[in-house]
Design an enzyme around this catalytic site. Structure first.
Site, PDB file in Angstrom:
ATOM      1  N   SER A 253       0.806  -1.223   0.000  1.00  0.00           N
ATOM      2  CA  SER A 253       0.000   0.000   0.000  1.00  0.00           C
ATOM      3  C   SER A 253       0.841   1.276   0.000  1.00  0.00           C
ATOM      4  O   SER A 253       0.309   2.357  -0.238  1.00  0.00           O
ATOM      5  CB  SER A 253      -0.940   0.021   1.213  1.00  0.00           C
TER       6      SER A 253
ATOM      7  N   LYS B 258       0.817   4.692   6.652  1.00  0.00           N
ATOM      8  CA  LYS B 258       0.179   5.553   5.644  1.00  0.00           C
ATOM      9  C   LYS B 258       0.807   6.944   5.711  1.00  0.00           C
ATOM     10  O   LYS B 258       1.607   7.239   6.601  1.00  0.00           O
ATOM     11  CB  LYS B 258      -1.331   5.672   5.886  1.00  0.00           C
TER      12      LYS B 258
END
Length: 209
Positions: free
Chosen positions: A78, A114
């Site tokens: 990701s 993230k």
């Protein structure tokens, strides 16, 4: 008498041990042996102290790592192309998190990684082509190789709640992040730290951008 004399003759003569000054160690030899013994004792003592010192240093390093500089390994894709699966990174606790920082945070007994896109009170909007706007200003994202709306089920434009951060992965088409209500925005107390350094593999050794 003759028989007794014969018996005496038949008995073996016991030899007496020979005592000679040549078999006894001299003063210099005793001193040398004493010196060797002291050296062995000192060496064992030094080795033991060294091992104790190394153990104490290792314990302190583990404590410092746990409290201030957590070391993490990246799983999944990701955050590509910035971070790849298998990367080992160092995070910094206690930092103030700004837009563009990469952070690790707790989510359902796991640690996710993230990037900070917006902070509390900011308005986030995302176009169909994946272009991100924060407070109606297009976000410059040189770390991306492709844009995508991705998994997004929040109502846009979206205002970041108080004391929370809006986070997104760099691989927008696969990352599940604050665009999805399954993750949502992240509170500061969930954050483990800011990722600052990549230590493995060696070809990626250096500061994380």
């Amino acid at each position: 008498m003759e028989l007794e004399e014969e018996r005496q003759k038949e008995q073996p003569v016991q030899e007496q041990p020979e005592i000679s000054g040549q078999n006894m160690p001299g003063i210099s030899e005793l001193e040398a042996e004493l010196k060797r013994t002291r050296h062995r004792t000192k060496r064992r003592f030094t080795t033991r102290n060294t091992l104790f010192t190394l153990a104490a240093v290792a314990s302190a390093a583990v404590l410092a790592e746990t409290l201030f500089l957590p070391v993490l390994q990246i799983y999944g894709t990701s955050m590509t192309p910035t971070l790849w699966e298998g990367n080992i990174v160092v995070s910094l606790q206690g930092a103030e998190f700004q837009e563009g920082d990469i952070v690790a945070f707790y989510y359902n007994n796991r640690i996710l990684v993230k990037r900070v896109i917006a902070r509390a009170g900011d308005w986030v909007d995302i176009r169909e082509d994946g272009t991100v706007f924060v407070n109606e200003k297009e976000l410059e994202e040189p770390y991306l190789t492709e844009k995508a709306l991705g998994e997004c089920n929040i109502k846009l434009p979206y205002q970041v709640p108080d004391k929370k951060f809006f986070l997104m992965g760099d691989h927008r088409s696969v990352s599940v992040d604050s665009r999805s209500t399954s993750v949502g925005c992240v509170a500061e107390e969930q954050i483990v730290g800011k990722l600052v350094f990549c230590v493995w593999p060696l070809e990626q050794f250096g500061m994380i951008q």
